[in-house]
Structure formats: C-alpha cells, structure tokens
Design a protein around this motif. Structure first.
Motif, PDB file in Angstrom:
ATOM      1  N   ILE A  82     -26.484 -13.457  31.030  1.00 18.62           N
ATOM      2  CA  ILE A  82     -26.612 -14.872  30.688  1.00 18.62           C
ATOM      3  C   ILE A  82     -25.970 -15.670  31.811  1.00 18.62           C
ATOM      4  CG2 ILE A  82     -26.167 -16.666  28.999  1.00 18.62           C
ATOM      5  CD1 ILE A  82     -27.799 -14.402  27.807  1.00 18.62           C
ATOM      6  N   VAL A  83     -26.772 -16.370  32.584  1.00 19.34           N
ATOM      7  CA  VAL A  83     -26.261 -17.205  33.672  1.00 19.34           C
ATOM      8  C   VAL A  83     -26.069 -18.609  33.115  1.00 19.34           C
ATOM      9  CG1 VAL A  83     -26.681 -18.123  35.967  1.00 19.34           C
ATOM     10  CG2 VAL A  83     -27.453 -15.815  35.390  1.00 19.34           C
ATOM     11  N   GLY A  84     -24.804 -18.988  32.960  1.00 13.30           N
ATOM     12  CA  GLY A  84     -24.490 -20.261  32.321  1.00 13.30           C
ATOM     13  C   GLY A  84     -24.193 -20.042  30.853  1.00 13.30           C
ATOM     14  N   ALA A  85     -23.045 -19.440  30.571  1.00 17.11           N
ATOM     15  CA  ALA A  85     -22.691 -19.086  29.191  1.00 17.11           C
ATOM     16  C   ALA A  85     -22.030 -20.260  28.491  1.00 17.11           C
ATOM     17  CB  ALA A  85     -21.777 -17.863  29.175  1.00 17.11           C
ATOM     18  N   GLY A  86     -22.665 -21.434  28.585  1.00 17.18           N
ATOM     19  CA  GLY A  86     -22.163 -22.616  27.908  1.00 17.18           C
ATOM     20  C   GLY A  86     -22.614 -22.635  26.464  1.00 17.18           C
ATOM     21  N   ALA A  87     -23.109 -23.778  25.988  1.00 20.24           N
ATOM     22  CA  ALA A  87     -23.433 -23.904  24.567  1.00 20.24           C
ATOM     23  C   ALA A  87     -24.568 -22.965  24.159  1.00 20.24           C
ATOM     24  CB  ALA A  87     -23.776 -25.359  24.252  1.00 20.24           C
ATOM     25  N   ILE A  88     -25.773 -23.199  24.677  1.00 20.60           N
ATOM     26  CA  ILE A  88     -26.904 -22.344  24.313  1.00 20.60           C
ATOM     27  C   ILE A  88     -26.761 -20.953  24.918  1.00 20.60           C
ATOM     28  CG2 ILE A  88     -29.378 -21.986  24.650  1.00 20.60           C
ATOM     29  CD1 ILE A  88     -28.706 -23.913  22.400  1.00 20.60           C
ATOM     30  N   GLY A  89     -26.328 -20.879  26.185  1.00 16.54           N
ATOM     31  CA  GLY A  89     -26.130 -19.567  26.806  1.00 16.54           C
ATOM     32  C   GLY A  89     -25.089 -18.742  26.082  1.00 16.54           C
ATOM     33  N   GLY A  90     -24.000 -19.388  25.666  1.00 13.54           N
ATOM     34  CA  GLY A  90     -22.969 -18.672  24.918  1.00 13.54           C
ATOM     35  C   GLY A  90     -23.454 -18.218  23.561  1.00 13.54           C
ATOM     36  N   PHE A  91     -24.226 -19.089  22.891  1.00 11.37           N
ATOM     37  CA  PHE A  91     -24.804 -18.719  21.598  1.00 11.37           C
ATOM     38  C   PHE A  91     -25.697 -17.488  21.746  1.00 11.37           C
ATOM     39  CE2 PHE A  91     -28.678 -19.357  18.882  1.00 11.37           C
ATOM     40  CZ  PHE A  91     -28.114 -18.978  17.676  1.00 11.37           C
ATOM     41  N   LEU A  92     -26.595 -17.516  22.730  1.00 10.90           N
ATOM     42  CA  LEU A  92     -27.475 -16.367  22.959  1.00 10.90           C
ATOM     43  C   LEU A  92     -26.677 -15.123  23.331  1.00 10.90           C
ATOM     44  CD1 LEU A  92     -30.432 -17.960  24.975  1.00 10.90           C
ATOM     45  CD2 LEU A  92     -30.647 -16.648  22.863  1.00 10.90           C
ATOM     46  N   GLY A  93     -25.733 -15.281  24.247  1.00  9.28           N
ATOM     47  CA  GLY A  93     -24.958 -14.129  24.691  1.00  9.28           C
ATOM     48  C   GLY A  93     -24.165 -13.497  23.571  1.00  9.28           C
ATOM     49  N   ALA A  94     -23.530 -14.330  22.737  1.00 11.56           N
ATOM     50  CA  ALA A  94     -22.744 -13.801  21.623  1.00 11.56           C
ATOM     51  C   ALA A  94     -23.629 -13.078  20.632  1.00 11.56           C
ATOM     52  CB  ALA A  94     -21.991 -14.939  20.935  1.00 11.56           C
ATOM     53  N   ARG A  95     -24.725 -13.702  20.243  1.00 10.33           N
ATOM     54  CA  ARG A  95     -25.623 -13.075  19.268  1.00 10.33           C
ATOM     55  C   ARG A  95     -26.179 -11.744  19.791  1.00 10.33           C
ATOM     56  NH1 ARG A  95     -28.484 -15.854  15.182  1.00 10.33           N
ATOM     57  NH2 ARG A  95     -27.048 -17.142  13.979  1.00 10.33           N
ATOM     58  N   LEU A  96     -26.617 -11.732  21.042  1.00 13.41           N
ATOM     59  CA  LEU A  96     -27.201 -10.508  21.605  1.00 13.41           C
ATOM     60  C   LEU A  96     -26.155  -9.405  21.751  1.00 13.41           C
ATOM     61  CD1 LEU A  96     -29.500 -12.194  24.259  1.00 13.41           C
ATOM     62  CD2 LEU A  96     -30.306 -10.822  22.324  1.00 13.41           C
ATOM     63  N   ALA A  97     -24.955  -9.769  22.174  1.00  9.65           N
ATOM     64  CA  ALA A  97     -23.891  -8.767  22.309  1.00  9.65           C
ATOM     65  C   ALA A  97     -23.476  -8.225  20.949  1.00  9.65           C
ATOM     66  CB  ALA A  97     -22.694  -9.380  23.029  1.00  9.65           C
ATOM     67  N   LEU A  98     -23.372  -9.078  19.954  1.00 11.17           N
ATOM     68  CA  LEU A  98     -23.019  -8.635  18.606  1.00 11.17           C
ATOM     69  C   LEU A  98     -24.064  -7.688  18.033  1.00 11.17           C
ATOM     70  CD1 LEU A  98     -21.665 -12.034  17.262  1.00 11.17           C
ATOM     71  CD2 LEU A  98     -20.337  -9.904  17.386  1.00 11.17           C
ATOM     72  N   ALA A  99     -25.308  -7.819  18.513  1.00 10.96           N
ATOM     73  CA  ALA A  99     -26.390  -6.941  18.055  1.00 10.96           C
ATOM     74  C   ALA A  99     -26.463  -5.649  18.853  1.00 10.96           C
ATOM     75  CB  ALA A  99     -27.720  -7.682  18.133  1.00 10.96           C
ATOM     76  N   GLY A 100     -25.547  -5.463  19.811  1.00  7.90           N
ATOM     77  CA  GLY A 100     -25.477  -4.198  20.528  1.00  7.90           C
ATOM     78  C   GLY A 100     -26.101  -4.187  21.907  1.00  7.90           C
ATOM     79  N   GLN A 101     -26.590  -5.320  22.384  1.00  8.19           N
ATOM     80  CA  GLN A 101     -27.133  -5.356  23.733  1.00  8.19           C
ATOM     81  C   GLN A 101     -25.999  -5.330  24.759  1.00  8.19           C
ATOM     82  OE1 GLN A 101     -30.257  -5.005  24.354  1.00  8.19           O
ATOM     83  NE2 GLN A 101     -31.111  -5.408  22.313  1.00  8.19           N
ATOM     84  N   ASP A 102     -26.297  -4.833  25.951  1.00  9.55           N
ATOM     85  CA  ASP A 102     -25.335  -4.744  27.043  1.00  9.55           C
ATOM     86  C   ASP A 102     -25.358  -6.080  27.791  1.00  9.55           C
ATOM     87  OD1 ASP A 102     -23.740  -4.137  29.182  1.00  9.55           O
ATOM     88  OD2 ASP A 102     -24.933  -2.442  29.899  1.00  9.55           O
ATOM     89  N   VAL A 103     -24.459  -6.986  27.396  1.00  7.13           N
ATOM     90  CA  VAL A 103     -24.506  -8.374  27.869  1.00  7.13           C
ATOM     91  C   VAL A 103     -23.401  -8.646  28.894  1.00  7.13           C
ATOM     92  CG1 VAL A 103     -24.246 -10.804  27.198  1.00  7.13           C
ATOM     93  CG2 VAL A 103     -25.571  -9.230  25.757  1.00  7.13           C
ATOM     94  N   THR A 104     -23.792  -9.324  29.976  1.00  7.83           N
ATOM     95  CA  THR A 104     -22.835  -9.854  30.945  1.00  7.83           C
ATOM     96  C   THR A 104     -22.973 -11.365  30.972  1.00  7.83           C
ATOM     97  OG1 THR A 104     -22.952  -7.876  32.341  1.00  7.83           O
ATOM     98  CG2 THR A 104     -22.115  -9.891  33.363  1.00  7.83           C
ATOM     99  N   LEU A 105     -21.851 -12.071  30.912  1.00  5.54           N
ATOM    100  CA  LEU A 105     -21.847 -13.527  30.919  1.00  5.54           C
ATOM    101  C   LEU A 105     -21.403 -14.038  32.283  1.00  5.54           C
ATOM    102  CD1 LEU A 105     -19.987 -14.098  27.521  1.00  5.54           C
ATOM    103  CD2 LEU A 105     -22.459 -14.017  27.887  1.00  5.54           C
ATOM    104  N   ILE A 106     -22.155 -14.977  32.838  1.00  4.39           N
ATOM    105  CA  ILE A 106     -21.740 -15.673  34.049  1.00  4.39           C
ATOM    106  C   ILE A 106     -21.216 -17.035  33.638  1.00  4.39           C
ATOM    107  CG2 ILE A 106     -22.454 -16.614  36.278  1.00  4.39           C
ATOM    108  CD1 ILE A 106     -22.696 -13.656  36.360  1.00  4.39           C
ATOM    109  N   ALA A 107     -19.950 -17.275  33.904  1.00  8.17           N
ATOM    110  CA  ALA A 107     -19.325 -18.548  33.532  1.00  8.17           C
ATOM    111  C   ALA A 107     -18.310 -18.887  34.608  1.00  8.17           C
ATOM    112  CB  ALA A 107     -18.672 -18.437  32.156  1.00  8.17           C
ATOM    113  N   ARG A 108     -17.571 -19.984  34.379  1.00 10.56           N
ATOM    114  CA  ARG A 108     -16.575 -20.384  35.370  1.00 10.56           C
ATOM    115  C   ARG A 108     -15.466 -21.189  34.695  1.00 10.56           C
ATOM    116  NH1 ARG A 108     -19.890 -25.083  38.728  1.00 10.56           N
ATOM    117  NH2 ARG A 108     -20.222 -26.480  36.943  1.00 10.56           N
ATOM    118  N   GLY A 109     -14.385 -21.408  35.446  1.00 12.11           N
ATOM    119  CA  GLY A 109     -13.314 -22.278  35.011  1.00 12.11           C
ATOM    120  C   GLY A 109     -12.595 -21.809  33.757  1.00 12.11           C
ATOM    121  N   PRO A 110     -12.037 -22.748  32.993  1.00 15.69           N
ATOM    122  CA  PRO A 110     -11.288 -22.407  31.779  1.00 15.69           C
ATOM    123  C   PRO A 110     -12.126 -21.652  30.751  1.00 15.69           C
ATOM    124  CG  PRO A 110     -10.868 -24.682  32.417  1.00 15.69           C
ATOM    125  CD  PRO A 110     -11.966 -24.200  33.304  1.00 15.69           C
TER     126      PRO A 110
END
Length: 324
Positions: free
Chosen positions: A5-33
């Motif tokens: 997920i490139v840009g793990a902000g609002a929608i990217g974070g939602f997608l990344g969290a849901r997919l990872a919780l379902a067992g997918q091998d997820v990497t998040l690209i984010a920055r800062g705090p």
C-alpha cells in the motif's frame, strides 16, 4: 499474495489493515509521525461499530526496502502520483499489478480505448507523461473507491462509511489477476465487484464530484446545504450538464438524470467533501483531476465548459492561498 500500500493514509490504511487482518502479506509505505506510530504500536483500525483492531505489519518509507510485490495499491492524492511514480519501479517484478486509487479522471483512461483519443494523455493528470513512463498500462487494474475513512491520530484509521469497491481491467476482460484481487478484498470483509465498464463507473462518480467538491470548498458548505440552496444547486446542475456533454462525446450514457444525481447527493446529508477537508487542513486538493481534467477534455472536443472553467480557476486560487 504480497501487497504493498503506497500511501497508508485514510483509505490506504483502511485497505492495508483489512487485507493484513485477513492474512495477506502487506507492506505499508508511509512517512513521518504516522509511519513511526505504525512501527511502534501497529496500525489500529476503528471500525464503524466501534471495534478496534490492531495489525502488526511491515511499514517503511523506503521503496527499495519494501521490494518486489504482486500487487501495488497506490492510495495517494492524484496530484502526488507524478512525483512518486518513478519510485514505484522498485516494487515491481515482471507480473506486478498496479492499482491506482485516486479521485477524479484517471491518467490511464484512454489506454486500450479504441477511438479518436486512443492512448492520448490528459496533461493535467499526467504532466509530461511521467506516470505512464513508470506504470506500464499493462500493469494497471482500474478501481473505484466508495468508502470513506479518516486518520484519527498517527497510526489510527477510523472507518467512516462504506465497504464497496469496483475493479476492472482496462479492456473489460475478466482476468485471473482481477478475480484473485476481488477475492482478496472480499476475504477482508469488503464488497468488491469486477466490472467490464470501469470507465463508465469512473464517470458516474466523477459526475457528482466535479461539481459538489469544488462548490463545497469554495462555500465551506456540506452536500445537503449545496443541494438545498437554489443558486448552488443550479450551479451544480450547470457544471454537470457541461460534463455530461463531454462524457457523451466519449460514448458514456449515465442512465440517470442530473436531478436524480443531485437528489442522491442531498440525501448523504451534512457531509464535508474531501476537497473541503483538504482546504480546511491546508493541503493540496485534487481539483486538477476532478475538475480541470474535464475542462481539458472539453478543449480537445471544442465543447465549451464555462462554469467548470470558472469554478476550477477559483479553487486553484483558493488552494494557492490556503495550502501550507
């Protein structure tokens, strides 16, 4: 399946969290705090019903560190995509699919589209062709995003509404890769369909966004306020009529009347559009992809878009004055 997920902000974070919780091998690209919070505490997803779920998954700002992926979902604002596109190459292997989840007119629209504009580039959404040069059209899977989410605090995503996505190949084929991606979305608790008419669905969403988003940003008003005030309702109607003329030249039949679309927006209620939220937070908007691109198409076709042009110019000046 390896999904980045490139840009793990609002929608990217939602997608990344849901997919990872379902067992997918997820990497998040984010920055800062936000990135630091994810690394320290995991990514927390607050669901609509208040449930809190935390997922620990890889998070980095380094594309090289993330490495090749099977699917890359780019969930950045449309205006951020040209700058980031060259860095995406570090995430590819020979068969990597790229899903660009931006609002507005998509940069890939005319690829694999027979007709007078086949392979033509819309300059406002892909200036200089940098996106196309770094995301080969063969990699692209189209997506329409309907859910809404917010970043509550760094590392915390709040799901606001909706779980529906549409996916589609640019040539309308129902391929194995898009079927696999749909199944991954559904296993993660999202509603996903494969559509052979991804461009039609793009226009249906854009049709309302190109009017309601900029009017909302200019007037600081919610959807229901815009739709209930006669003058702004008429402005939205006029902008949508101009856009409809452009879309119909491209063979798009919306299948519903403008008043029905406006009534539907009114029923959403006291909702602040994403463009208004961007202006309030001093962030760049997606006005080029949502509004300016349709004006550019009008110029190609010698179709006047005076209301769209005026509103676009006004938001561009407002953005210049308010962006931090």
């Amino acid at each position: 399946m390896r999904i980045c997920i490139v840009g793990a902000g609002a929608i990217g974070g939602f997608l990344g969290a849901r997919l990872a919780l379902a067992g997918q091998d997820v990497t998040l690209i984010a920055r800062g705090p936000h990135l630091q919070a994810i690394r320290d505490h995991g990514l927390k997803l607050i669901e609509i019903d208040g449930r809190e779920r935390v997922v620990k998954t890889r998070a980095t700002s380094d594309f090289e560190e993330a490495g090749p992926q099977d699917v890359v979902i780019v969930a950045l604002k449309a205006g951020s995509l040209p700058a980031i596109a060259p860095r995406l190459r570090a995430l590819y292997h020979a068969e990597t699919s790229v899903v660009t989840a931006q609002n507005g007119f998509p940069w890939w629209y005319f690829h694999k589209l027979p007709g007078p504009y086949e392979n033509r580039r819309v300059e406002l959404v892909d200036p200089g062709g940098v996106i196309e040069a770094n995301i080969e059209p063969r990699r692209v899977i189209g997506i329409i995003v309907y859910p809404a989410a917010d970043i509550d605090t760094p590392g915390v995503i709040r799901h606001v509404e909706g779980e529906r996505f549409s996916l589609g190949e640019l040539d309308g084929e129902k391929t194995e890769r898009v079927r696999i991606l749909r199944e991954a979305f559904e296993a993660a608790g999202m509603k996903a369909k494969v559509t052979p008419r991804i461009r039609w669905e793009t226009w249906v969403k854009l049709w309302g966004n190109l009017a309601f988003n900029p009017i909302s940003a200019l007037t600081r008003s919610t959807l229901e306020e815009i739709c209930r005030y006669p003058l702004t309702r008429q402005l939205a109607r006029t902008m949508m009529q101009e856009a409809q003329t452009v879309a119909e030249r491209l063979g798009i039949d919306f299948g519903i009347k403008i008043e029905q679309r406006i009534d539907g927006a009114e029923k959403v209620g006291a909702h602040k559009t994403s463009m208004l939220q961007d202006i309030e937070r001093g962030r760049p908007t997606e006005v080029d992809a949502m509004v300016g691109a349709v004006a550019e198409l009008g110029r190609w076709m010698d179709i006047p878009t005076p209301s769209i042009d005026a509103v676009y110019a006004s938001v561009k000046l407002l953005e210049q004055r308010t962006t931090l």
